[in-house]
Design a protein around this motif. Structure first.
Motif, short mmCIF file in Angstrom:
data_model
loop_
_atom_site.label_atom_id
_atom_site.label_comp_id
_atom_site.label_asym_id
_atom_site.label_seq_id
_atom_site.Cartn_x
_atom_site.Cartn_y
_atom_site.Cartn_z
N ASP A 66 -4.76 5.31 -9.63
CA ASP A 66 -4.81 4.65 -10.94
C ASP A 66 -4.10 3.30 -10.93
OD1 ASP A 66 -6.04 6.96 -12.09
OD2 ASP A 66 -4.08 7.91 -12.16
N VAL A 67 -3.01 3.22 -10.17
CA VAL A 67 -2.15 2.03 -10.17
C VAL A 67 -1.70 1.77 -8.74
CG1 VAL A 67 0.05 1.07 -11.01
CG2 VAL A 67 -1.26 2.60 -12.48
N THR A 68 -1.61 0.48 -8.36
CA THR A 68 -1.03 0.11 -7.06
C THR A 68 0.26 -0.67 -7.31
OG1 THR A 68 -3.14 0.03 -5.90
CG2 THR A 68 -1.33 -1.23 -4.94
N ILE A 69 1.31 -0.29 -6.59
CA ILE A 69 2.58 -1.03 -6.64
C ILE A 69 2.89 -1.48 -5.22
CG2 ILE A 69 5.08 -0.82 -7.01
CD1 ILE A 69 4.46 1.19 -9.26
N VAL A 70 3.16 -2.77 -5.05
CA VAL A 70 3.50 -3.31 -3.73
C VAL A 70 5.01 -3.19 -3.52
CG1 VAL A 70 3.51 -5.36 -2.25
CG2 VAL A 70 1.53 -4.89 -3.73
N ASN A 71 5.39 -2.54 -2.43
CA ASN A 71 6.81 -2.35 -2.14
C ASN A 71 7.35 -3.53 -1.33
OD1 ASN A 71 9.35 -1.27 -1.91
ND2 ASN A 71 8.82 0.17 -0.29
N ASP A 72 7.50 -4.68 -2.03
CA ASP A 72 8.07 -5.86 -1.37
C ASP A 72 9.58 -5.93 -1.61
OD1 ASP A 72 7.88 -6.28 -4.08
OD2 ASP A 72 6.72 -8.14 -3.94
N ASP A 73 10.06 -5.21 -2.61
CA ASP A 73 11.49 -5.13 -2.91
C ASP A 73 11.71 -3.76 -3.56
OD1 ASP A 73 14.25 -6.60 -3.54
OD2 ASP A 73 13.64 -5.49 -5.33
N VAL A 74 12.64 -2.97 -3.03
CA VAL A 74 12.79 -1.58 -3.47
C VAL A 74 13.11 -1.48 -4.96
CG1 VAL A 74 14.15 0.53 -3.23
CG2 VAL A 74 13.39 -0.71 -1.20
N HIS A 75 14.11 -2.24 -5.43
CA HIS A 75 14.49 -2.14 -6.85
C HIS A 75 13.34 -2.57 -7.76
CE1 HIS A 75 18.37 -0.83 -5.91
NE2 HIS A 75 19.05 -1.96 -5.97
N ARG A 76 12.64 -3.64 -7.36
CA ARG A 76 11.52 -4.11 -8.18
C ARG A 76 10.41 -3.08 -8.22
NH1 ARG A 76 6.93 -5.34 -8.68
NH2 ARG A 76 6.45 -4.82 -6.51
N PHE B 227 -0.28 4.37 -6.08
CA PHE B 227 -0.35 4.06 -4.65
C PHE B 227 0.72 3.03 -4.32
CE2 PHE B 227 -2.01 1.90 -0.87
CZ PHE B 227 -2.48 2.95 -0.10
N LEU B 228 1.63 3.37 -3.40
CA LEU B 228 2.65 2.43 -2.96
C LEU B 228 2.13 1.71 -1.71
CD1 LEU B 228 5.56 1.56 -3.76
CD2 LEU B 228 6.38 3.09 -1.95
N ALA B 229 1.98 0.40 -1.82
CA ALA B 229 1.37 -0.38 -0.74
C ALA B 229 2.40 -1.29 -0.08
CB ALA B 229 0.23 -1.23 -1.30
N PRO B 230 2.24 -1.57 1.21
CA PRO B 230 3.11 -2.54 1.88
C PRO B 230 2.66 -3.96 1.54
CG PRO B 230 1.45 -1.80 3.42
CD PRO B 230 1.22 -1.04 2.13
N VAL C 216 2.29 11.05 -9.58
CA VAL C 216 2.18 11.29 -8.14
C VAL C 216 2.29 9.95 -7.42
CG1 VAL C 216 0.65 12.09 -6.29
CG2 VAL C 216 0.73 13.33 -8.48
N LEU C 217 3.27 9.84 -6.51
CA LEU C 217 3.47 8.63 -5.72
C LEU C 217 3.06 8.91 -4.28
CD1 LEU C 217 4.68 5.70 -5.58
CD2 LEU C 217 6.82 6.78 -4.84
N ALA C 218 2.07 8.16 -3.79
CA ALA C 218 1.61 8.35 -2.42
C ALA C 218 1.37 6.98 -1.80
CB ALA C 218 0.33 9.19 -2.39
N GLY C 219 1.14 6.97 -0.50
CA GLY C 219 0.92 5.71 0.20
C GLY C 219 1.01 5.96 1.69
N PRO C 220 0.77 4.94 2.49
CA PRO C 220 0.77 5.12 3.94
C PRO C 220 2.16 5.44 4.48
CG PRO C 220 0.60 2.80 3.39
CD PRO C 220 0.46 3.55 2.10
N THR C 221 2.18 6.01 5.66
CA THR C 221 3.43 6.31 6.33
C THR C 221 4.28 5.05 6.49
OG1 THR C 221 4.39 7.30 8.32
CG2 THR C 221 2.41 6.00 8.64
N ALA C 222 5.60 5.18 6.34
CA ALA C 222 6.57 4.10 6.52
C ALA C 222 6.51 3.01 5.45
CB ALA C 222 6.45 3.45 7.90
N VAL C 223 5.76 3.24 4.36
CA VAL C 223 5.68 2.22 3.31
C VAL C 223 6.96 2.20 2.46
CG1 VAL C 223 4.64 3.61 1.46
CG2 VAL C 223 4.06 1.18 1.66
N GLY C 224 7.75 3.27 2.55
CA GLY C 224 8.99 3.31 1.80
C GLY C 224 8.98 4.24 0.60
#
Length: 200
Positions: free
Chosen positions: A171-181, A129-132, A12-20
């Motif tokens: 469980d896990v946080t991923i920072v969306n600083d680069d889409v491919h990464r 969690f996808l974070a900015p 499950v991938l979730a995160g704040p609005t507009a995070v990508g």
């Protein structure tokens, strides 16, 4: 056949609005076709370029009500106080039973419902969690998108502040600083993309 078709794990991938979330999901779809992306149903109108059945299942409020009443939704929620979004249950269950890795890209309310549903069913799920990179960057992306008016932007930013505070539920946080990464990291934590699963 010697394949051991153990049910795949749901991610499950979730995160704040507009995070990508949508951008990362689209990158997964393009670069990792072995991952099946659930298509959410929604009562909102399509945005320019969105295709019914690919980006979302665009349904009427009446049809959405019918699906909820019939128990056909794994989760559903009213988002930003307006439109409803939900994950049709049957396609997810069928893919998991066939051993296909499944990715749900949903909002925070939906992630909580899926956690309850999977725990009740004894299913294993990974919550990401996808974070900015920062809140300022989140504001820049939301304003830069240009698809919302001022009132809608304000509403979404208030929602985003609340959503960011819920990171510790995942469980896990991923920072969306680069889409491919970010995509590569997501697929890595899903355990996809390696040469072959290790038979257990």
């Amino acid at each position: 056949m010697s394949s051991s078709t153990a049910p795949a794990r749901l991610t499950v991938l979730a995160g704040p609005t507009a995070v990508g979330k949508g951008t990362v999901s689209a990158d997964v779809r393009t670069r990792y076709p072995q991952v099946w992306l659930s298509v959410s149903a929604t009562t909102r109108a399509p945005r320019p370029g969105e295709v019914d059945g690919v980006h979302y299942l665009f349904v009427t409020p009446e049809e959405f009500d019918r699906m909820v009443d019939a128990g056909e939704m794994l989760e559903w929620a009213v988002v930003h106080g307006r439109n409803r979004y939900g994950t049709p249950r049957r396609p997810v269950e069928e893919k998991l039973a066939a051993g296909v890795p499944v990715l749900l890209e949903i909002d925070l309310q939906g992630a909580r419902q899926v956690r309850e549903a999977t725990q009740a069913a004894g299913l294993e799920a990974l919550f990401v969690f996808l974070a900015p990179p920062s809140f300022d960057e989140l504001v820049r992306r939301l304003v830069g998108r240009g698809t919302e008016d001022e009132e809608e932007r304000t509403r979404r930013l208030e929602t985003a502040r609340v959503e960011l505070a819920c990171e510790n539920e995942f469980d896990v946080t991923i920072v969306n600083d680069d889409v491919h990464r970010a995509t590569d990291e997501l697929v890595s934590v899903m355990g996809v993309g390696r040469s072959a699963p290790v038979a257990g």
